[in-house]
Design a protein around this motif. Structure first.
Motif, PDB file in Angstrom:
ATOM      1  N   GLN A 103       0.839  -1.201   0.000  1.00 41.86           N
ATOM      2  CA  GLN A 103       0.000   0.000   0.000  1.00 41.86           C
ATOM      3  C   GLN A 103       0.872   1.248   0.000  1.00 41.86           C
ATOM      4  O   GLN A 103       2.020   1.226   0.429  1.00 41.86           O
ATOM      5  CB  GLN A 103      -0.898   0.002   1.235  1.00 41.86           C
ATOM      6  CG  GLN A 103      -2.054  -0.977   1.175  1.00 41.86           C
ATOM      7  CD  GLN A 103      -3.001  -0.747   2.333  1.00 41.86           C
ATOM      8  OE1 GLN A 103      -2.582  -0.581   3.473  1.00 41.86           O
ATOM      9  NE2 GLN A 103      -4.276  -0.734   2.040  1.00 41.86           N
ATOM     10  N   GLY A 107      -2.493   6.108  -2.748  1.00 43.93           N
ATOM     11  CA  GLY A 107      -3.663   5.263  -2.956  1.00 43.93           C
ATOM     12  C   GLY A 107      -4.624   5.294  -1.783  1.00 43.93           C
ATOM     13  O   GLY A 107      -5.846   5.364  -1.967  1.00 43.93           O
ATOM     14  N   ARG A 110      -6.383   8.704  -1.690  1.00 42.71           N
ATOM     15  CA  ARG A 110      -7.342   8.796  -2.789  1.00 42.71           C
ATOM     16  C   ARG A 110      -8.620   8.033  -2.451  1.00 42.71           C
ATOM     17  O   ARG A 110      -9.730   8.542  -2.638  1.00 42.71           O
ATOM     18  CB  ARG A 110      -6.707   8.241  -4.059  1.00 42.71           C
ATOM     19  CG  ARG A 110      -7.543   8.412  -5.322  1.00 42.71           C
ATOM     20  CD  ARG A 110      -6.729   7.963  -6.523  1.00 42.71           C
ATOM     21  NE  ARG A 110      -6.205   6.615  -6.328  1.00 42.71           N
ATOM     22  CZ  ARG A 110      -4.995   6.233  -6.730  1.00 42.71           C
ATOM     23  NH1 ARG A 110      -4.181   7.061  -7.338  1.00 42.71           N
ATOM     24  NH2 ARG A 110      -4.592   4.991  -6.530  1.00 42.71           N
ATOM     25  N   ASP A 111      -8.464   6.813  -1.905  1.00 45.62           N
ATOM     26  CA  ASP A 111      -9.637   6.026  -1.507  1.00 45.62           C
ATOM     27  C   ASP A 111     -10.379   6.686  -0.350  1.00 45.62           C
ATOM     28  O   ASP A 111     -11.614   6.649  -0.279  1.00 45.62           O
ATOM     29  CB  ASP A 111      -9.210   4.623  -1.098  1.00 45.62           C
ATOM     30  CG  ASP A 111      -8.695   3.812  -2.277  1.00 45.62           C
ATOM     31  OD1 ASP A 111      -8.946   4.213  -3.432  1.00 45.62           O
ATOM     32  OD2 ASP A 111      -8.018   2.785  -2.056  1.00 45.62           O
ATOM     33  N   GLN A 112      -9.632   7.279   0.549  1.00 51.82           N
ATOM     34  CA  GLN A 112     -10.212   7.912   1.731  1.00 51.82           C
ATOM     35  C   GLN A 112     -11.093   9.102   1.366  1.00 51.82           C
ATOM     36  O   GLN A 112     -12.154   9.320   1.959  1.00 51.82           O
ATOM     37  CB  GLN A 112      -9.079   8.359   2.661  1.00 51.82           C
ATOM     38  CG  GLN A 112      -9.520   9.080   3.926  1.00 51.82           C
ATOM     39  CD  GLN A 112      -8.329   9.406   4.814  1.00 51.82           C
ATOM     40  OE1 GLN A 112      -7.335   8.679   4.833  1.00 51.82           O
ATOM     41  NE2 GLN A 112      -8.407  10.486   5.567  1.00 51.82           N
ATOM     42  N   SER A 114     -12.350   9.779  -1.820  1.00 52.34           N
ATOM     43  CA  SER A 114     -13.270   9.553  -2.936  1.00 52.34           C
ATOM     44  C   SER A 114     -14.637   9.075  -2.464  1.00 52.34           C
ATOM     45  O   SER A 114     -14.770   8.436  -1.412  1.00 52.34           O
ATOM     46  CB  SER A 114     -12.682   8.515  -3.902  1.00 52.34           C
ATOM     47  OG  SER A 114     -11.528   8.999  -4.545  1.00 52.34           O
ATOM     48  N   ARG A 116     -18.316   7.234  -4.195  1.00 49.41           N
ATOM     49  CA  ARG A 116     -18.674   6.390  -5.331  1.00 49.41           C
ATOM     50  C   ARG A 116     -19.023   7.220  -6.559  1.00 49.41           C
ATOM     51  O   ARG A 116     -18.666   6.870  -7.693  1.00 49.41           O
ATOM     52  CB  ARG A 116     -19.848   5.487  -4.954  1.00 49.41           C
ATOM     53  CG  ARG A 116     -20.265   4.521  -6.050  1.00 49.41           C
ATOM     54  CD  ARG A 116     -21.331   3.564  -5.556  1.00 49.41           C
ATOM     55  NE  ARG A 116     -20.839   2.770  -4.433  1.00 49.41           N
ATOM     56  CZ  ARG A 116     -21.583   1.850  -3.809  1.00 49.41           C
ATOM     57  NH1 ARG A 116     -22.830   1.637  -4.187  1.00 49.41           N
ATOM     58  NH2 ARG A 116     -21.079   1.174  -2.803  1.00 49.41           N
ATOM     59  N   PRO A 119     -15.009  10.285  -7.692  1.00 49.16           N
ATOM     60  CA  PRO A 119     -13.629   9.855  -7.408  1.00 49.16           C
ATOM     61  C   PRO A 119     -12.688  11.049  -7.360  1.00 49.16           C
ATOM     62  O   PRO A 119     -12.893  12.052  -8.046  1.00 49.16           O
ATOM     63  CB  PRO A 119     -13.302   8.928  -8.579  1.00 49.16           C
ATOM     64  CG  PRO A 119     -14.217   9.370  -9.674  1.00 49.16           C
ATOM     65  CD  PRO A 119     -15.483   9.819  -9.007  1.00 49.16           C
TER      66      PRO A 119
END
Length: 283
Positions: A103, A107, A110-112, A114, A116, A119
């Motif tokens: 990890q 990344g 970005r996930d934290q 974004s 649905r 993004p």
């Protein structure tokens, strides 16, 4: 299902797990680490030589799915529409590496951020080494990243370093060019046609026993600059296996970053104090 433990003393993660997970083979434990089944203080860890200090909470899940839903979020120090500064923990890559599938901060952040339906895209303004903790800056557009980088030489970059030995004199300036050896991925210090200018200022904050805490100011920002310069001076960073002696936690923390955001009249200052496992290296 998961097993929970608390470290009673400083050690590396692998020996700790071997002692606690009796009956488990070394290969099984390594597989648990590799697949993200181990967390330390709720932070996912994949490195077997991750340093533990007394009081650290270690959790070993039966599978990575067991912890993915509760994956801890990165600590955001500052956020606006253009820039985001985080406190990167030691042991986490800044960005993806072609040679390492672990990890990385880009990344995770970005996930934290974004959703649905929305993004988020991020660009790293700079990078800090995997085993270095502290301030890491991202931009929300390529244009902003390039604009900040144009003034990067004027950015103020302050680090804390724990080194082997007690520098004499207690402070000074290292003005030695650096050249990257791509074969061994290590900086050579000294004059060379391909070497680039590198200047590091340091002061000793305090010394305890055979180690010292330094405050380091970078006039330039070359790769591995602090690590290579201090090792050349004779005071390698604690736990730096590339330029010094291998250890569980490298004694380097990005304390403070000050930049002037394009279009702004005042500088932005991002700062985060060093974690306990960093300060424990001085004892």
């Amino acid at each position: 299902m998961s097993d929970k433990y608390t470290a009673n003393a400083s050690s590396e993660l692998m020996p700790f797990l071997i002692a606690k997970l009796q009956g488990w083979s070394r290969s099984t434990i390594k597989q648990r680490l590799k697949t993200g089944c181990v967390t330390v203080n709720d932070q996912q860890v994949t490195r077997h030589d991750h340093g533990l200090v007394e009081g650290d909470r270690v959790n070993v899940a039966a599978s990575s799915q067991g912890i993915s839903a509760t994956r801890p979020k990165l600590d955001i120090l500052y956020e606006d529409r253009d820039l985001i500064a985080i406190n990167k923990p030691a042991g986490l890559l800044s960005v993806a590496s072609p040679k390492d599938k672990a990890q990385h901060a880009l990344g995770i952040l970005r996930d934290q951020l974004s959703r649905r339906s929305k993004p988020v895209k991020l660009w790293p303004v700079h990078r800090i080494d995997r085993d270095t903790s502290g301030v890491l800056l991202f931009a929300t557009s390529r244009e902003m990243r390039e604009a900040v980088m144009k003034g990067w030489e004027s950015a103020e970059k302050t680090y804390l370093a724990i080194v082997e030995g007690c520098p004499k004199p207690a402070g000074g300036t290292i003005n030695q060019p650096l050249r990257l050896d791509p074969v061994i991925y290590q900086m050579h210090v000294g004059e060379h046609p391909e070497a680039k200018r590198a200047i590091t200022h340091f002061t000793t904050e305090r010394s305890e026993g055979k180690r010292s805490l330094l405050r380091v100011e970078l006039e330039t920002g070359r790769q591995h600059q602090i690590r290579a310069h201090l090792a050349w001076l004779g005071y390698p960073v604690v736990g730096d296996q590339r330029y010094g002696t291998e250890g569980g936690r490298m004694g380097l923390h990005a304390l403070r970053l000050s930049i002037t955001k394009p279009g702004a009249s005042k500088p932005l200052v991002f700062e985060t104090q060093p974690p306990e496992d960093f300060l424990a290296l001085l004892k």
